[in-house]
Design a protein around this motif. Structure first.
Motif, PDB file in Angstrom:
ATOM      1  N   SER A   1       0.835  -1.299  -0.074  1.00 36.82           N
ATOM      2  CA  SER A   1      -0.047   0.043   0.071  1.00 36.82           C
ATOM      3  C   SER A   1       0.905   1.182  -0.110  1.00 36.82           C
ATOM      4  O   SER A   1       0.599   2.263  -0.641  1.00 36.82           O
ATOM      5  N   LEU A   2       2.068   1.299   0.657  1.00 40.52           N
ATOM      6  CA  LEU A   2       2.820   2.316   0.779  1.00 40.52           C
ATOM      7  C   LEU A   2       3.639   2.540  -0.586  1.00 40.52           C
ATOM      8  O   LEU A   2       3.766   3.645  -0.924  1.00 40.52           O
ATOM      9  N   ARG A   3       3.950   1.637  -1.234  1.00 37.35           N
ATOM     10  CA  ARG A   3       4.651   1.752  -2.433  1.00 37.35           C
ATOM     11  C   ARG A   3       3.403   2.355  -3.488  1.00 37.35           C
ATOM     12  O   ARG A   3       4.015   2.976  -4.242  1.00 37.35           O
ATOM     13  N   ALA A   4       2.365   1.970  -3.443  1.00 42.12           N
ATOM     14  CA  ALA A   4       1.342   2.543  -4.524  1.00 42.12           C
ATOM     15  C   ALA A   4       1.127   4.075  -4.060  1.00 42.12           C
ATOM     16  O   ALA A   4       0.945   4.654  -5.103  1.00 42.12           O
ATOM     17  N   GLU A   5       1.334   4.515  -2.829  1.00 39.48           N
ATOM     18  CA  GLU A   5       1.160   5.982  -2.364  1.00 39.48           C
ATOM     19  C   GLU A   5       2.194   6.750  -2.713  1.00 39.48           C
ATOM     20  O   GLU A   5       2.168   8.037  -2.969  1.00 39.48           O
ATOM     21  N   LYS A   6       3.452   6.314  -2.310  1.00 45.90           N
ATOM     22  CA  LYS A   6       4.688   7.273  -2.351  1.00 45.90           C
ATOM     23  C   LYS A   6       5.337   6.925  -3.541  1.00 45.90           C
ATOM     24  O   LYS A   6       5.568   5.721  -4.405  1.00 45.90           O
ATOM     25  N   SER A   7       6.415   7.889  -3.914  1.00 55.23           N
ATOM     26  CA  SER A   7       7.358   7.493  -4.978  1.00 55.23           C
ATOM     27  C   SER A   7       8.627   7.075  -4.600  1.00 55.23           C
ATOM     28  O   SER A   7       9.460   6.518  -5.715  1.00 55.23           O
ATOM     29  N   THR A   8       9.101   6.955  -3.443  1.00 55.06           N
ATOM     30  CA  THR A   8      10.195   6.305  -2.952  1.00 55.06           C
ATOM     31  C   THR A   8      10.285   4.731  -3.228  1.00 55.06           C
ATOM     32  O   THR A   8       9.048   4.203  -2.918  1.00 55.06           O
TER      33      THR A   8
ATOM     34  N   VAL B   1       2.204 -10.307  -9.371  1.00 58.46           N
ATOM     35  CA  VAL B   1       1.132 -10.327  -8.313  1.00 58.46           C
ATOM     36  C   VAL B   1       1.271  -8.900  -7.376  1.00 58.46           C
ATOM     37  O   VAL B   1       0.299  -8.294  -7.184  1.00 58.46           O
ATOM     38  N   MET B   2       2.440  -8.501  -7.304  1.00 60.77           N
ATOM     39  CA  MET B   2       2.726  -7.435  -6.523  1.00 60.77           C
ATOM     40  C   MET B   2       2.553  -6.143  -7.159  1.00 60.77           C
ATOM     41  O   MET B   2       1.978  -5.373  -6.615  1.00 60.77           O
ATOM     42  N   LEU B   3       2.704  -6.195  -8.469  1.00 58.37           N
ATOM     43  CA  LEU B   3       2.300  -5.106  -9.395  1.00 58.37           C
ATOM     44  C   LEU B   3       0.875  -4.757  -9.477  1.00 58.37           C
ATOM     45  O   LEU B   3       0.223  -3.982  -9.297  1.00 58.37           O
ATOM     46  N   LYS B   4       0.185  -5.901  -9.258  1.00 63.79           N
ATOM     47  CA  LYS B   4      -1.263  -5.945  -9.584  1.00 63.79           C
ATOM     48  C   LYS B   4      -1.819  -5.313  -8.204  1.00 63.79           C
ATOM     49  O   LYS B   4      -2.722  -4.321  -8.336  1.00 63.79           O
ATOM     50  N   LYS B   5      -1.327  -5.658  -7.091  1.00 65.43           N
ATOM     51  CA  LYS B   5      -1.717  -5.200  -5.832  1.00 65.43           C
ATOM     52  C   LYS B   5      -1.544  -3.416  -5.770  1.00 65.43           C
ATOM     53  O   LYS B   5      -2.044  -2.835  -5.382  1.00 65.43           O
ATOM     54  N   ILE B   6      -0.102  -3.098  -6.206  1.00 60.84           N
ATOM     55  CA  ILE B   6       0.148  -1.799  -6.274  1.00 60.84           C
ATOM     56  C   ILE B   6      -0.772  -0.840  -6.954  1.00 60.84           C
ATOM     57  O   ILE B   6      -1.308   0.104  -6.783  1.00 60.84           O
ATOM     58  N   LEU B   7      -1.105  -1.653  -8.067  1.00 64.28           N
ATOM     59  CA  LEU B   7      -1.895  -0.886  -9.218  1.00 64.28           C
ATOM     60  C   LEU B   7      -3.294  -1.035  -8.894  1.00 64.28           C
ATOM     61  O   LEU B   7      -4.252  -0.262  -9.634  1.00 64.28           O
ATOM     62  N   GLY B   8      -3.866  -1.800  -8.012  1.00 62.97           N
ATOM     63  CA  GLY B   8      -5.071  -1.961  -7.600  1.00 62.97           C
ATOM     64  C   GLY B   8      -6.147  -2.804  -8.616  1.00 62.97           C
ATOM     65  O   GLY B   8      -7.229  -2.571  -8.868  1.00 62.97           O
ATOM     66  N   VAL B   9      -5.367  -3.722  -9.581  1.00 63.17           N
ATOM     67  CA  VAL B   9      -5.922  -4.352 -10.664  1.00 63.17           C
ATOM     68  C   VAL B   9      -6.569  -5.757  -9.808  1.00 63.17           C
ATOM     69  O   VAL B   9      -5.863  -6.375  -9.377  1.00 63.17           O
TER      70      VAL B   9
END
Length: 97
Positions: A63-70, A89-97
């Protein structure tokens, strides 16, 4: 841009020998609090975290990775077993797909 490490004493110390500053944190929740503080600093571009700490806070980190640019990247801790990461799977979670 600055690089920081967060993790156990041996993990952080090994990077400090190479000139990378770090924060020693033995519990996952304390580590997550430190990571959140570091992501608020616009000068910090990369945070390296020992994977033994990230196991229990993985969803919060995603969730933090999806919100922040760091970039927050988990590296194997000393003596940890080799595991495979499903980046799709990680990328899908970050993108909310």
């Amino acid at each position: 841009m600055k690089i920081f490490t967060v993790g156990s004493k041996s993990f952080v110390t090994s990077f400090q020998l190479a000139g990378v500053p770090g924060i020693i944190s033995e519990t996952p929740q304390k580590a997550f609090d430190e990571i959140k503080k570091l992501t608020d600093d616009s000068d910090v571009g990369l945070i390296l975290v020992s994977d033994d700490i990230t196991e229990s806070i993985n969803d919060e980190l995603t969730s933090l990775r999806a919100e922040k640019s760091t970039l927050v990247f988990a590296l194997p801790a000393t003596g940890s077993e080799k595991t495979e990461v499903d980046y799709r799977v990680m990328l899908k979670k970050i993108l909310g797909v």
